[in-house]
Write an enzyme that holds these catalytic residues in place. Structure first.
Site, PDB file in Angstrom:
ATOM      1  N   ASP A   1     -19.238 -27.558  36.890  1.00 16.06           N
ATOM      2  CA  ASP A   1     -18.143 -26.845  37.546  1.00 16.06           C
ATOM      3  C   ASP A   1     -17.120 -27.806  38.148  1.00 16.06           C
ATOM      4  O   ASP A   1     -15.923 -27.514  38.168  1.00 16.06           O
ATOM      5  CB  ASP A   1     -18.659 -25.861  38.596  1.00 16.06           C
TER       6      ASP A   1
ATOM      7  N   HIS B   1     -26.302 -36.119  45.455  1.00 11.31           N
ATOM      8  CA  HIS B   1     -25.758 -36.332  44.115  1.00 11.31           C
ATOM      9  C   HIS B   1     -25.967 -37.781  43.678  1.00 11.31           C
ATOM     10  O   HIS B   1     -25.723 -38.719  44.425  1.00 11.31           O
ATOM     11  CB  HIS B   1     -24.257 -36.020  44.099  1.00 11.31           C
TER      12      HIS B   1
ATOM     13  N   GLU C   1      -1.330 -34.238  25.281  1.00 13.62           N
ATOM     14  CA  GLU C   1      -1.749 -35.493  24.664  1.00 13.62           C
ATOM     15  C   GLU C   1      -3.230 -35.781  24.856  1.00 13.62           C
ATOM     16  O   GLU C   1      -3.866 -36.392  23.984  1.00 13.62           O
ATOM     17  CB  GLU C   1      -0.910 -36.650  25.217  1.00 13.62           C
TER      18      GLU C   1
END
Length: 615
Positions: free
Chosen positions: A147, A253, A356
């Site tokens: 996410d 994390h 791009e």
């Protein structure tokens, strides 16, 4: 597998993710644990793949866009028998195939390198385009996203491109675990917020509990049966699912679990479930044969031709000779001249519009499926996609990039349109090839030569017309150069590429009128550079002047200096480049203002020779 067995498989993936990270002392187990149910159901019920034949044309394709969750991917490889437990526990160790973020250089089942977030879905679009439009195969492309990475603009470039192309063979699985690296994500567990965004781009969306294996199973089935639209499955999950000490908690994390043994026990202990992945359906490879006859366009000496025009004609001719060549453009095909390819090979032409990042990513995806892509836009705009070029190199992807409208020589459009950093940017890419032709016949030869190179290849083309100075049968090997003027009496060497070659030739004429013979080297191969020719020129003339329509950092001048980094004396050297900030002016005025026109080159060369005589 039934519901209970799928749940057990998911727990095994969690346990093995914890074990791998614990053995490495680093990694992202909590990000792996949140998506374990999603991967368990996928490999056990929906994924069709022959791990003994990763090139099987009927194989589904899986892209781990949240590449930091590699412990989950490797645990899945163990579950299907592709790696054993010893290799799983070699995670992140020297020499291991199981790197911190997966790459196809080491593992044949990995489609593309990931780890720079926001790239997996754009590359997945390229793979899905190949399956839908080129291979016409029934394989599906599954992309597991985090996410957090949905904050990246490249994801939405991909989302729009996929919907525009009706890629119903593409499914994005979004692991909405609420937590990013430093805290909560922008939308947390608000699945509807993500659904509205995907729906706005034309996707079919499914919101699901990411830990309900039966709901996940139904969602995958719905995605596979959806026609005319790509599908985004938005799964509400918990980071660190299954271990109370880390579940849905901030600050964990990218760290192994504090007590791996306790966590493994809480998850029910190690398991050794083996998954029999569904075999892919019979399919035949529709790729055209790479070998073919290239009838290069030809121009007579003295004709005035822009190298961008020569590129367009050459690419169309190459497409006629080789059925594996594809072209992508960033909605500037009338300027880059890729429109010539589009007119002759519409089925192999991909309009990416002004996106791009998606253009380069799609090229990487197409290359992963065996095609030879040429992705084209203004040289200045490729800077937007530099991270995708960097990751393409990490993937070992064979892609050709073409940047037109380079340098101040484009004239009145001004600095926002001038590619003045592109040579440095492309030279810095690992294993890259950088080419800068000065005339039409040279361009045509180099366009074909690029197709046979490895890694990332870059061709720089020019907007304005320039005289053809080479015959159509001239050879231009990669890593070579051309000595256009030479004599035993040369007192300096002018080294140029592209538009400045013609200025250097005019400067050599002016110097000769003043009694100074100058050698002229066309250094069309900026990387790899022709060291032998440059060293010989330095030894025989003693003085070098480099001249480039590019900023002084990282371009032609630095490439020339690289030839003298072996300990030998560096010759007397003057580097002419664009040092100021250009404005709007005619091409000739721009070259003069930057000090890279014939008059400036001659003046610099004359001063250099005079100083050499005095000293």
């Amino acid at each position: 597998m039934n519901t209970a067995e799928l749940t057990e498989l998911a727990q095994q993936l969690r346990v093995d993710s914890v074990r791998a990270a614990a053995a490495a002392g680093s990694g992202h187990p909590t990000s792996s644990m949140s998506a374990a149910d999603l991967v368990a159901v996928l490999i056990a019920r929906h994924f069709r793949y022959d791990f003994d034949r990763p090139a099987h044309p009927g194989n589904d394709r899986f892209v781990l866009s949240k590449g930091h969750a590699s412990p989950l991917l490797y645990s899945a490889y163990k579950a299907v028998g592709a790696v054993d437990d010893d290799e799983l526990l070699s995670f992140r160790k020297l020499g291991s195939r199981l790197e911190g973020h997966p790459t196809p250089r080491r593992l044949p089942w990995v489609e593309t390198a990931t780890g720079s977030l926001g790239q997996g879905l754009p590359v997945g679009v390229g793979i899905a385009l190949s399956g839908k439009r080129l291979e016409r195969s029934g394989y599906r492309v599954w992309v597991l996203c985090g996410d957090s990475e949905l904050a990246e603009g490249s994801v939405w470039e991909a989302a729009e491109h996929a919907a525009y192309e009706h890629l119903d063979n593409l499914t994005a699985i979004v692991d909405v675990n609420r937590l990013g690296q430093r805290g909560p994500t922008r939308h947390g567990h608000d699945l509807d917020a993500y659904a509205r965004r995907f729906q706005a781009f034309g996707w079919h969306t499914i919101e699901v509990d990411g830990h309900d294996v039966d709901a996940i199973d139904r969602a995958y089935g719905e995605a596979a049966s959806t026609v005319g639209q790509p599908t985004a499955i938005l799964a509400r999950t918990l980071k660190g699912k299954g271990v109370e000490a880390v579940q849905d908690r901030e600050g964990l994390h990218g760290k192994p679990l504090p007590d791996a043994d306790e966590a493994i026990a809480e998850l029910g202990g190690p398991r050794d479930i083996r998954v029999q992945v569904q075999e892919p359906p019979a399919a035949r490879m529709l790729h055209a044969v790479r070998a073919g006859h290239y009838e290069a366009p030809r121009w007579d000496k003295g004709e005035e031709v822009a190298t961008r025009n020569a590129f367009g004609e050459a690419l169309a001719a190459l497409g006629s000779g080789r059925g594996d060549v594809v072209a992508l453009d960033g909605e500037v095909g009338d300027s880059t001249r890729t429109e010539a390819f589009a007119k002759e090979h519409a089925e192999r032409y991909f309009e990416c519009y002004i996106a791009e990042q998606e253009m380069v990513a799609a090229a990487v995806g197409l290359a992963a499926r065996g095609w030879v892509p040429y992705a084209c836009t203004f040289a200045a705009f490729l800077t937007r996609a530099h991270d995708f070029v960097r990751m393409a190199s990490i993937s070992g992807a064979g892609i050709n990039l073409v940047g037109s409208h380079a340098g101040v020589a484009i004239g009145q459009d001004g600095p926002s349109q001038m590619g003045l950093e592109d040579l440095a940017m492309m030279r810095a890419v690992h294993g890259s090839t950088v080419l800068y032709p000065c005339d039409a016949n040279q361009t045509a030869q180099l366009v074909a030569a690029m197709a046979g190179c490895e890694g990332v290849r870059y061709l720089r083309t020019s907007r304005g017309e320039s005289p053809v100075i080479y015959g159509p049968d001239e050879d231009f090997p990669i890593g070579g150069s051309k000595v256009l003027r030479s004599s035993a009496d040369d007192r300096l060497t002018l080294v140029a590429a592209g538009v400045t070659v013609h200025e250097a030739l005019a400067a050599a004429d002016a110097l000769e009128r003043d009694g100074i013979r100058a050698r002229v080297v066309d250094l069309y191969s900026v990387k790899p550079v022709d060291r032998l020719t440059l060293r010989r020129a330095a030894e025989e003339t003693g003085c070098l002047v480099t001249v480039e329509d590019h900023h002084e950092e990282g371009g032609l001048g630095d490439a020339v200096l690289d030839a003298f980094l072996d300990g030998r004396p560096v010759p007397r050297l003057v580097r002419l480049a664009v040092r100021g900030m250009p404005g709007s002016a005619s091409p000739d005025e721009q070259l003069h203002a930057a000090g890279i026109d014939a008059e400036s080159i001659a003046a610099a060369g004359k001063l250099l020779v005079e100083e050499a005589v005095v000293s």
